[in-house]
Motif scaffolding. Structure first.
Motif, PDB file in Angstrom:
ATOM      1  N   LEU A 358       5.177  -6.137  14.588  1.00 54.19           N
ATOM      2  CA  LEU A 358       3.837  -6.211  15.181  1.00 54.19           C
ATOM      3  C   LEU A 358       3.342  -7.643  15.289  1.00 54.19           C
ATOM      4  O   LEU A 358       3.602  -8.474  14.407  1.00 54.19           O
ATOM      5  N   ASP A 359       2.608  -7.933  16.342  1.00 52.20           N
ATOM      6  CA  ASP A 359       1.914  -9.212  16.454  1.00 52.20           C
ATOM      7  C   ASP A 359       0.711  -9.208  15.512  1.00 52.20           C
ATOM      8  O   ASP A 359       0.268  -8.156  15.040  1.00 52.20           O
ATOM      9  N   ASN A 360       0.182 -10.391  15.257  1.00 53.56           N
ATOM     10  CA  ASN A 360      -0.952 -10.511  14.337  1.00 53.56           C
ATOM     11  C   ASN A 360      -2.136  -9.635  14.757  1.00 53.56           C
ATOM     12  O   ASN A 360      -2.868  -9.119  13.906  1.00 53.56           O
ATOM     13  N   ASP A 361      -2.334  -9.472  16.069  1.00 54.37           N
ATOM     14  CA  ASP A 361      -3.475  -8.691  16.543  1.00 54.37           C
ATOM     15  C   ASP A 361      -3.372  -7.217  16.150  1.00 54.37           C
ATOM     16  O   ASP A 361      -4.397  -6.519  16.085  1.00 54.37           O
ATOM     17  N   TRP A 362      -2.168  -6.753  15.897  1.00 56.96           N
ATOM     18  CA  TRP A 362      -1.966  -5.344  15.561  1.00 56.96           C
ATOM     19  C   TRP A 362      -1.877  -5.085  14.054  1.00 56.96           C
ATOM     20  O   TRP A 362      -2.016  -3.939  13.616  1.00 56.96           O
ATOM     21  N   ARG A 363      -1.623  -6.105  13.264  1.00 62.10           N
ATOM     22  CA  ARG A 363      -1.351  -5.905  11.838  1.00 62.10           C
ATOM     23  C   ARG A 363      -2.563  -5.400  11.066  1.00 62.10           C
ATOM     24  O   ARG A 363      -2.416  -4.830   9.975  1.00 62.10           O
ATOM     25  N   TYR A 364      -3.749  -5.577  11.605  1.00 56.41           N
ATOM     26  CA  TYR A 364      -4.942  -5.057  10.955  1.00 56.41           C
ATOM     27  C   TYR A 364      -4.839  -3.551  10.745  1.00 56.41           C
ATOM     28  O   TYR A 364      -5.304  -3.004   9.738  1.00 56.41           O
ATOM     29  N   TRP A 365      -4.180  -2.857  11.695  1.00 60.68           N
ATOM     30  CA  TRP A 365      -4.119  -1.402  11.663  1.00 60.68           C
ATOM     31  C   TRP A 365      -3.183  -0.849  10.591  1.00 60.68           C
ATOM     32  O   TRP A 365      -3.192   0.363  10.331  1.00 60.68           O
ATOM     33  N   ILE A 366      -2.384  -1.706   9.983  1.00 53.79           N
ATOM     34  CA  ILE A 366      -1.483  -1.201   8.936  1.00 53.79           C
ATOM     35  C   ILE A 366      -1.859  -1.750   7.560  1.00 53.79           C
ATOM     36  O   ILE A 366      -1.080  -1.644   6.615  1.00 53.79           O
ATOM     37  N   GLU A 367      -3.041  -2.296   7.420  1.00 55.18           N
ATOM     38  CA  GLU A 367      -3.456  -2.847   6.123  1.00 55.18           C
ATOM     39  C   GLU A 367      -3.537  -1.759   5.052  1.00 55.18           C
ATOM     40  O   GLU A 367      -3.079  -1.946   3.925  1.00 55.18           O
ATOM     41  N   TRP A 368      -4.124  -0.601   5.397  1.00 54.29           N
ATOM     42  CA  TRP A 368      -4.265   0.446   4.384  1.00 54.29           C
ATOM     43  C   TRP A 368      -2.914   1.022   3.942  1.00 54.29           C
ATOM     44  O   TRP A 368      -2.630   1.055   2.741  1.00 54.29           O
ATOM     45  N   PRO A 369      -2.044   1.472   4.857  1.00 54.49           N
ATOM     46  CA  PRO A 369      -0.757   1.992   4.376  1.00 54.49           C
ATOM     47  C   PRO A 369       0.061   0.926   3.648  1.00 54.49           C
ATOM     48  O   PRO A 369       0.771   1.234   2.688  1.00 54.49           O
ATOM     49  N   THR A 370      -0.058  -0.319   4.087  1.00 56.64           N
ATOM     50  CA  THR A 370       0.663  -1.398   3.401  1.00 56.64           C
ATOM     51  C   THR A 370       0.175  -1.541   1.970  1.00 56.64           C
ATOM     52  O   THR A 370       0.977  -1.706   1.039  1.00 56.64           O
ATOM     53  N   SER A 371      -1.135  -1.450   1.770  1.00 60.15           N
ATOM     54  CA  SER A 371      -1.686  -1.615   0.419  1.00 60.15           C
ATOM     55  C   SER A 371      -1.237  -0.498  -0.508  1.00 60.15           C
ATOM     56  O   SER A 371      -0.921  -0.734  -1.673  1.00 60.15           O
ATOM     57  N   VAL A 372      -1.169   0.727   0.020  1.00 65.64           N
ATOM     58  CA  VAL A 372      -0.748   1.856  -0.809  1.00 65.64           C
ATOM     59  C   VAL A 372       0.717   1.710  -1.222  1.00 65.64           C
ATOM     60  O   VAL A 372       1.080   1.891  -2.381  1.00 65.64           O
ATOM     61  N   VAL A 373       1.563   1.362  -0.257  1.00 72.51           N
ATOM     62  CA  VAL A 373       2.992   1.263  -0.529  1.00 72.51           C
ATOM     63  C   VAL A 373       3.335  -0.007  -1.289  1.00 72.51           C
ATOM     64  O   VAL A 373       4.135   0.010  -2.228  1.00 72.51           O
TER      65      VAL A 373
END
Length: 417
Positions: A358-373
Motif C-alpha cells: 500500500l502507498d502511504n495514503d492507504w496505510r491509515y486504513w490498516i492501522e487497527w488490524p495492524t495494532s491488534v496483530v
C-alpha cells in the motif's frame, strides 16, 4: 466298611504294611506314578489318563523354517512407520481445538487411510511438516519428505476430483481436503506471499482454486459425508443463527470499510465484490465472538476464504488497495489461530506484505488490524484479549478490548515494530 486311618509313617505307613498294599508314602521309585498325591489333592480328583485320540501326532515344524531369517518378507518402511506413529500420537491433537475431532484424527482417519492411498500420503505429509517444525536441526530433511508425499497425494486427489465421488471414497476425500488447508499454511512462506491467496510454491496458481474447489465439491456430497465415519469433523454453521451484535468499535471499523469500498472507482462489479467480502467478514467476526461449544474456531476462521466471491479473489491477486485492506482486517481473525504450529506467524506475515504493497495514503486504513496483530494480542471466544506470551488477560470486556487496540498510542506501536 471300616475306614483305615493312615499314620503317615515313612517309608510305608503301618496300615499299608499290615494289609500288603501300595503305600503313597513309599520312597520306592518303581512305585511312583506320573501324578503325585500332593498334586492330586490340590486338583481335588485323581488324574485321568489322556485318550490316545487327543494326542497331537502332527509333524514338528521344519528346522529350516525355524532357522529362516525372514528374508522372504518385504523390508519394513521405517520412515513411513515413524510418520504414522507421530501423526497418531502428536499431530492429530494439533489440528483442532475439539476433543471429538482429536479422536477422529487419531483413530478413524488413519483407519480410512488404509483403504485410500492418497489420504495416507496426506497424513504422512502433515506428519513430516510437524516433525520439521519440532526438529529445526532436521527441518530440511522432513520438509523434503513432506513435499514428496504431498505431491503424490495431490496427484491422486486431482484424479478423484475429476471422477465420480461416491460413499466409499467421500470420507477420505473430506479428510484430505482438510489436510490440504493445513499443508498450504505451513508450507514455506514466500517473501511476497499473501497467504493462501497467492501461494508461490510449485503450481502456485492452483492453490486457491483447489481449496475453494474442494469446498464446492464437498457441498455436492454433503449428505454422504454428514452420515459418514468422519462426520464429527463437520460443523454445520446453520445449526442456530448467531447473535448479530458486535462491539461498537468493531462494528464501526466494518462500517468504515463499507464506506471506503462504496466509493471505489472500480465500477459496480468491484463494489459488489467488496461489499460481499465485508459482509462475510462481519459474519465471521459475529461467529467468533459468539462461538457455541460445538463450533471449532478453525472452522469459523476459514469460513471467510470460501465465502468470498471469485471477483474479490481477482482483486486480491491484482493487489487492489481496497481488497488488501479488507484482507488486513481478516488477519485479526486469522491471528486468533496463531497458537497452532501450522498457522503461527501467518497473520503477521500477511499484514507486513500488505503494508509494503500500500502507498502511504492507504496505510491509515490498516492501522487497527495492524495494532491488534503487531502487539501479539488475540480476540478470544469469550470476548477478551490475551497476550499469549505473557499469559495475562488484558480485558474482560470485548468492547473495551477492541477499543483499547484501536487507541493504542503511536509510541507503543513504534516500540512493537
Amino acid at each position: 466298611m471300616a475306614v483305615r486311618n493312615c499314620d503317615e509313617v515313612k517309608p510305608r505307613c503301618s496300615n499299608c504294611l499290615k494289609h500288603s498294599v501300595d503305600c503313597d508314602f513309599s520312597s520306592d521309585p518303581s512305585k511312583t506314578t506320573s501324578s503325585s498325591p500332593q498334586s492330586q489333592r490340590h486338583r481335588g480328583s485323581e488324574s485321568k489318563s489322556i485318550p490316545e485320540s487327543s494326542i497331537d501326532h502332527s509333524p514338528a515344524l521344519p528346522q529350516s523354517y525355524l532357522d529362516s531369517p525372514g528374508s522372504d518378507l518385504p523390508q519394513l518402511q521405517m520412515r513411513d512407520l515413524e510418520l504414522l506413529h507421530h501423526f497418531v500420537t502428536e499431530t492429530c491433537f494439533t489440528l483442532s481445538d475439539r476433543p471429538e475431532s482429536h479422536k477422529i484424527w487419531q483413530k478413524l482417519a488413519p483407519q480410512e487411510a488404509f483403504s485410500h492411498d492418497f489420504l495416507m500420503r496426506g497424513i504422512f505429509a502433515i506428519s513430516a511438516l510437524h516433525l520439521a517444525w519440532l526438529r529445526p536441526d532436521q527441518h530440511e530433511h522432513y520438509t523434503h519428505i513432506a513435499v514428496k508425499q504431498q505431491d503424490a497425494a495431490l496427484r491422486s486427489f486431482r484424479s478423484l476430483m475429476s471422477s465420480k465421488m461416491d460413499p466409499s471414497n467421500c470420507d477420505a476425500f473430506f479428510a484430505l481436503s482438510s489436510l490440504i488447508v493445513v499443508y498450504g499454511f505451513e508450507s514455506p512462506k514466500a517473501s511476497d506471499s499473501l497467504g493462501m491467496f497467492n501461494y508461490n510454491g510449485d503450481d502456485s496458481d492452483e492453490w486457491l482454486p483447489l481449496i475453494r474447489g474442494v469446498n464446492s465439491v464437498l457441498v455436492s456430497v454433503w449428505p454422504w459425508i454428514k452420515n459418514g465415519r468422519l462426520s464429527g469433523l463437520l460443523h454445520d454453521h446453520q445449526q442456530e443463527p448467531p447473535k448479530t451484535e458486535l462491539p461498537t468499535v468493531l462494528d464501526e471499523q466494518l462500517e468504515h470499510l463499507e464506506h471506503l469500498c462504496g466509493n471505489t472507482f472500480g465500477g459496480q462489479e468491484a463494489t459488489d465484490a467488496y461489499k460481499s467480502a465485508i459482509a462475510s467478514l462481519r459474519n465471521s467476526f459475529v461467529r467468533m465472538n459468539n462461538r457455541p461449544p460445538y463450533e471449532c474456531e478453525i472452522s469459523i476462521a476459514f469460513l471467510w476464504p470460501v465465502m468470498i466471491p471469485q471477483e474479490f479473489v481477482a482483486k486480491l491477486n491484482a493487489r487492489e488497495p481496497e481488497a488488501l485492506i479488507i484482507l488486513a482486517h481478516y488477519c485479526v481473525i486469522l491471528h486468533h489461530l496463531d497458537s497452532y504450529w501450522w498457522m503461527n506467524g501467518w497473520a503477521m506475515h500477511i499484514i507486513n506484505n500488505i503494508h509494503h504493497e500500500l502507498d502511504n495514503d492507504w496505510r491509515y486504513w490498516i492501522e487497527w488490524p495492524t495494532s491488534v496483530v503487531e502487539l501479539d494480542e488475540k480476540i478470544l471466544t469469550n470476548g477478551t484479549l490475551q497476550n499469549p506470551i505473557q499469559g495475562t488477560r488484558v480485558s474482560n470486556d470485548f468492547n473495551t478490548a477492541i477499543d483499547r487496540s484501536l487507541n493504542i498510542p503511536s509510541a507503543e506501536l513504534e516500540s512493537a515494530s
